[in-house]
Motif scaffolding. Structure first.
Motif, short mmCIF file in Angstrom:
data_model
loop_
_atom_site.label_atom_id
_atom_site.label_comp_id
_atom_site.label_asym_id
_atom_site.label_seq_id
_atom_site.Cartn_x
_atom_site.Cartn_y
_atom_site.Cartn_z
N VAL A 88 0.86 -1.18 0.00
CA VAL A 88 0.00 0.00 0.00
C VAL A 88 0.90 1.23 0.00
O VAL A 88 1.75 1.37 0.89
CB VAL A 88 -0.91 0.02 1.25
N PRO A 89 0.79 2.13 -1.00
CA PRO A 89 1.65 3.32 -1.00
C PRO A 89 1.30 4.24 0.16
O PRO A 89 0.14 4.58 0.38
CB PRO A 89 1.36 3.97 -2.35
N LEU A 90 2.33 4.63 0.92
CA LEU A 90 2.13 5.47 2.10
C LEU A 90 2.62 6.90 1.89
O LEU A 90 2.16 7.80 2.58
CB LEU A 90 2.87 4.87 3.30
N GLY A 91 3.56 7.10 0.99
CA GLY A 91 4.11 8.43 0.78
C GLY A 91 5.34 8.37 -0.09
O GLY A 91 5.63 7.37 -0.74
N PHE A 92 6.09 9.47 -0.10
CA PHE A 92 7.32 9.49 -0.87
C PHE A 92 8.38 10.30 -0.15
O PHE A 92 8.09 11.06 0.76
CB PHE A 92 7.11 9.99 -2.30
N GLY A 93 9.62 10.06 -0.55
CA GLY A 93 10.74 10.71 0.09
C GLY A 93 11.97 10.64 -0.79
O GLY A 93 11.90 10.28 -1.96
N VAL A 94 13.13 10.97 -0.19
CA VAL A 94 14.41 10.99 -0.90
C VAL A 94 15.39 10.14 -0.10
O VAL A 94 15.49 10.29 1.11
CB VAL A 94 14.93 12.43 -1.04
N THR A 95 16.13 9.27 -0.79
CA THR A 95 17.08 8.42 -0.09
C THR A 95 18.25 9.23 0.45
O THR A 95 18.72 10.17 -0.18
CB THR A 95 17.63 7.32 -1.02
N ALA A 96 18.72 8.85 1.62
CA ALA A 96 19.87 9.50 2.24
C ALA A 96 21.17 8.85 1.80
O ALA A 96 22.22 9.49 1.78
CB ALA A 96 19.75 9.46 3.76
N ARG A 97 21.11 7.58 1.45
CA ARG A 97 22.30 6.81 1.03
C ARG A 97 21.90 5.88 -0.10
O ARG A 97 20.73 5.63 -0.34
CB ARG A 97 22.83 5.96 2.19
N ASN A 98 22.91 5.32 -0.78
CA ASN A 98 22.61 4.33 -1.81
C ASN A 98 22.42 2.97 -1.18
O ASN A 98 22.69 2.77 0.01
CB ASN A 98 23.68 4.32 -2.91
N THR A 99 21.96 2.01 -1.96
CA THR A 99 21.61 0.69 -1.43
C THR A 99 22.79 -0.02 -0.78
O THR A 99 22.64 -0.65 0.26
CB THR A 99 21.04 -0.20 -2.56
N ILE A 100 23.96 0.11 -1.36
CA ILE A 100 25.15 -0.56 -0.80
C ILE A 100 25.51 0.01 0.56
O ILE A 100 25.81 -0.73 1.50
CB ILE A 100 26.33 -0.44 -1.79
N ASP A 101 25.45 1.35 0.70
CA ASP A 101 25.79 1.98 1.98
C ASP A 101 24.74 1.71 3.05
O ASP A 101 25.06 1.67 4.24
CB ASP A 101 25.94 3.50 1.80
N ILE A 102 23.51 1.52 2.65
CA ILE A 102 22.42 1.28 3.62
C ILE A 102 22.68 0.00 4.40
O ILE A 102 22.41 -0.07 5.59
CB ILE A 102 21.06 1.24 2.89
N ARG A 103 23.23 -1.00 3.75
CA ARG A 103 23.49 -2.28 4.42
C ARG A 103 24.49 -2.14 5.56
O ARG A 103 24.48 -2.93 6.50
CB ARG A 103 23.99 -3.30 3.42
N LYS A 104 25.37 -1.13 5.50
CA LYS A 104 26.42 -0.94 6.50
C LYS A 104 26.00 -0.02 7.65
O LYS A 104 26.75 0.15 8.59
CB LYS A 104 27.66 -0.36 5.83
#
Length: 129
Positions: A88-104
Motif C-alpha cells: 500500500v503506497p504510504l508516501g514518498f521521500g528521498v534516499t539519504a544513502r545508496n543501497t550498498i551503503d544502507i546495508r552498512k
C-alpha cells in the motif's frame, strides 16, 4: 472533464488532481495527492515494516530499522515511493544513502528523508490547498 462542462467558466476554479504547487522561491513542492500517479511509475521503492509505518505517517524520516525491502541499485538522493509491507503506497521521500551503503548503517541511521505521506490529509487539512 465532461462534468466540468456543465459549470460556467467564470465559476470553475480548477479541474483534475492537484499534483503540487510552486513556492515563493519558484520551486515545485509535490503534494500527497500525486502519490497514486507516482506509485504506478516509480522505479525506486522502499517497503517499511509495520513498526515503522506509524512513525513515517506522523512525518518522521525512515530509519534503517524500519526498512523491510528496498529496490536494488537505488542511488543516493533519489526520489522513492514508500510502501507498507502489504504494497500500500504510504508516501514518498528521498534516499539519504545508496543501497550498498544502507546495508552498512546502524539501525538508528536515517535511510529515507520524509517528503510527504498520507497522514498529511489529517495533519495539514486546513492549509493543504
Amino acid at each position: 472533464m465532461r462534468r466540468a462542462t456543465s459549470v460556467g467558466r467564470d465559476r470553475l476554479i480548477s479541474l483534475g488532481v492537484c499534483f503540487g504547487k510552486f513556492t515563493k522561491t519558484r520551486k515545485f513542492k509535490l503534494h500527497i495527492t500525486a502519490l497514486d500517479y507516482l506509485a504506478q511509475y516509480a522505479k525506486h521503492k522502499v517497503w517499511i515494516k509495520p513498526n515503522g509505518e506509524m512513525s513515517f505517517l506522523y512525518g518522521n524520516h525512515v530509519l534503517k530499522a524500519h526498512i523491510g525491502r528496498i529496490t536494488e541499485d537505488t542511488p543516493e538522493h533519489q526520489g522513492v515511493v514508500i510502501y507498507s509491507m502489504a504494497d500500500v503506497p504510504l508516501g514518498f521521500g528521498v534516499t539519504a544513502r545508496n543501497t550498498i551503503d544502507i546495508r552498512k548503517l546502524q539501525p538508528t541511521d536515517i535511510v529515507v528523508f520524509h517528503q510527504a505521506d498520507v497522514g498529511e490529509y489529517l495533519r495539514d487539512e486546513d492549509s493543504m490547498f
